[in-house]
Design a protein around this motif. Sequence first.
Motif, short mmCIF file in Angstrom:
data_model
loop_
_atom_site.label_atom_id
_atom_site.label_comp_id
_atom_site.label_asym_id
_atom_site.label_seq_id
_atom_site.Cartn_x
_atom_site.Cartn_y
_atom_site.Cartn_z
N ILE A 101 -4.41 -5.22 -4.23
CA ILE A 101 -3.68 -5.30 -2.97
C ILE A 101 -4.59 -5.78 -1.85
CG2 ILE A 101 -2.52 -3.92 -1.19
CD1 ILE A 101 -1.45 -2.16 -3.53
N GLY A 102 -5.82 -5.25 -1.82
CA GLY A 102 -6.78 -5.70 -0.82
C GLY A 102 -7.11 -7.17 -0.95
N GLN A 103 -7.24 -7.64 -2.19
CA GLN A 103 -7.57 -9.06 -2.42
C GLN A 103 -6.40 -9.96 -2.05
OE1 GLN A 103 -8.81 -8.82 -6.51
NE2 GLN A 103 -10.50 -7.45 -5.98
N ILE A 104 -5.19 -9.53 -2.35
CA ILE A 104 -4.00 -10.32 -1.98
C ILE A 104 -3.83 -10.33 -0.46
CG2 ILE A 104 -1.48 -10.40 -2.11
CD1 ILE A 104 -1.75 -9.27 -4.99
N TYR A 105 -4.01 -9.17 0.17
CA TYR A 105 -3.87 -9.08 1.62
C TYR A 105 -4.93 -9.92 2.34
CZ TYR A 105 -3.98 -7.05 6.31
OH TYR A 105 -3.98 -6.88 7.67
N LYS A 163 0.82 -1.21 0.00
CA LYS A 163 0.00 0.00 0.00
C LYS A 163 0.85 1.26 0.00
CE LYS A 163 -4.70 -0.86 1.44
NZ LYS A 163 -5.80 -0.40 2.31
N TYR A 164 1.94 1.25 0.75
CA TYR A 164 2.82 2.41 0.75
C TYR A 164 3.46 2.61 -0.62
CZ TYR A 164 2.83 4.00 5.61
OH TYR A 164 2.47 4.56 6.82
N ILE A 165 3.79 1.52 -1.28
CA ILE A 165 4.37 1.63 -2.62
C ILE A 165 3.40 2.32 -3.56
CG2 ILE A 165 5.13 0.32 -4.64
CD1 ILE A 165 6.19 -1.81 -2.66
N ASN A 166 2.15 1.87 -3.54
CA ASN A 166 1.15 2.48 -4.42
C ASN A 166 0.78 3.88 -3.98
OD1 ASN A 166 -0.45 2.21 -6.77
ND2 ASN A 166 -2.26 1.85 -5.52
N ALA A 167 0.83 4.12 -2.66
CA ALA A 167 0.50 5.46 -2.16
C ALA A 167 1.54 6.49 -2.62
CB ALA A 167 0.42 5.44 -0.64
N MET A 185 -6.17 3.13 -12.80
CA MET A 185 -5.11 2.15 -12.52
C MET A 185 -4.78 2.07 -11.03
SD MET A 185 -1.75 3.96 -14.15
CE MET A 185 -0.95 5.38 -13.41
N THR A 186 -4.90 3.18 -10.30
CA THR A 186 -4.62 3.10 -8.87
C THR A 186 -5.77 2.42 -8.13
OG1 THR A 186 -3.62 4.37 -7.07
CG2 THR A 186 -5.61 5.28 -8.02
N ALA A 187 -6.99 2.59 -8.62
CA ALA A 187 -8.11 1.83 -8.05
C ALA A 187 -7.91 0.35 -8.29
CB ALA A 187 -9.43 2.30 -8.67
N LEU A 188 -7.41 -0.01 -9.47
CA LEU A 188 -7.11 -1.40 -9.77
C LEU A 188 -6.01 -1.93 -8.84
CD1 LEU A 188 -7.34 -3.95 -11.53
CD2 LEU A 188 -5.79 -2.85 -13.18
N HIS A 196 -2.72 -12.15 4.37
CA HIS A 196 -2.68 -11.43 5.65
C HIS A 196 -1.35 -10.71 5.85
CE1 HIS A 196 -6.48 -13.29 6.60
NE2 HIS A 196 -5.94 -14.48 6.39
N THR A 197 -0.72 -10.33 4.77
CA THR A 197 0.48 -9.50 4.82
C THR A 197 0.56 -8.66 3.56
OG1 THR A 197 2.90 -9.46 5.02
CG2 THR A 197 1.93 -11.30 3.78
N ARG A 198 1.15 -7.47 3.70
CA ARG A 198 1.40 -6.62 2.54
C ARG A 198 2.89 -6.42 2.34
NH1 ARG A 198 -2.96 -3.36 4.80
NH2 ARG A 198 -1.36 -1.96 5.62
#
Length: 500
Positions: free
Chosen positions: A352-356, A305-309, A344-347, A360-362
């Motif tokens: 990321i949410g689905q992988i997390y 998430k920080y990477i994408n943020a 693309m950021t929504a994607l 259970h880790t990002r």
Amino acid sequence: MFDNILIYFVIIPLVMLALVGLSQNIKQIRAVAVTGSLALTGLSIFLLVDYLSLRSAGETAPMLFTDSWVWFAPLHINLSVGVDGISIAMLLLSSIILLTGSFASWTIQQPKEFFLWLILLSTGVFGFFITIDLFAMFMFYEVALIPMYLLIGVWGSGKKNYSAMKLTLMLMGGSAFLMLGLIGIYYHSAADGNLTWNLLQIAENNAISENWQLFLFPMTFVGFGVLGAMFPFHTWSPDGHESAPTAVSMLHAGVLMKLGGYGCFRVAIYLMPYAANELSWIFLILTGISVVYGAFSACVQTDLKYINAYSSVSHCGLVLFAILMLNTTAMTGAIMQMLSHGLMTALFFALIGQIYGRTHTRDIREMGGLMQIMPYLSVCYVIAGMASLGLPGLSGFVAEMTIFVGSFQHADMFHRVFTIVACCSIVITAVYILRVVGKLLFGPVQNEHHRQLTDATWWEKVSTATLIVCVAVIGCFPNFFASLIKSTFIPDIFRVLGMN
């Protein structure tokens, strides 16, 4: 009132709020969220078709579907609405992200309260994009910001209370600057004493003196620029993204941050072109730093998430950077970048949410080999990454190339040096995107428990596939979107500045 199509962009979310409040179970809540989002998407498409037909018939007014209803007569406050091609593009973006965000929140806890706040946020967003009254615009702007505190503070993760408080305080600080700027514009809106909040009337009156423009422009630009994550006011954004639930991150980066860029363009530059021309170099330095700093910061992060943020800080900085170039080509690229980045950021945040939700880790150091475990989500992540680094055929390429070509039209050394610096962000973006893809998706599986994970569900596929199609459509048919944006550019800016 109800014979104007634009007012339904506010009415439909209000009806959704009422129906969610009356819903008795999660199935009814999902049905309301998806049906309402589909209705808004359909309304946006219908509005686009109607708008294009009116333009083809020779309608040349700066804004179409205009109407106004008195709200508070003593202060000349009206609910005035109107749209051009840029507004319609933002409405389309907002409705698509709200729809995909509804599917991304399929399993959210406390769904009634969550969707009530999420829909209230979207009400502010839609209202902001349809109004041409500065007071109403500011009100809708605040309606869009306030729900973020609870959405992050209640449904977020990690240091959610800190992130929610930081986001709220910094955005409220920006709102204070913005409010002062808008009040100043109002009191200098008419030379004959007939004050107005109406955007078109203020531009037509052209009554704001050059000295007052130089005073009010920084307040207005900074006020909106804080929401656009302009350096050094960007620090709320990565923390907010890190703690926000998936759908909130999607709306936050995909739509909410676009209010900042749209406001800078629609209010600060449109109403105060002299100050924009005189002071643009200051903000070009700040936005140029945003572009490069955000990309470099993304390179050293390990949390997805920080990477994408930080990537969003870079891409949104590029939007403001292009707007400040004050020519048609760069500004067209800025609007296309808002559309491209929003999708693309929504994607990214959906994936990321689905992988997390499965791992259970990002932390990318704790993941690997996901391509062989969840191929659908992995391929979608690669597509999102390619769009972010500007692969031809996807939306990121056409948006960024239009920005760089427009920015390089300036013949002076200052603008060209900063354009070259901004171009370097493409290389930096490729570094962190390829780094994440390599660590996350390929190589050996880091955790044997991950081998038991499942791939995307049907609602997750609907969400991600919709966004991928939109990213590809913009990349493959850029002329349609460029024409929609360029044909409706407010020519007064360039007439006042003597530019083209």
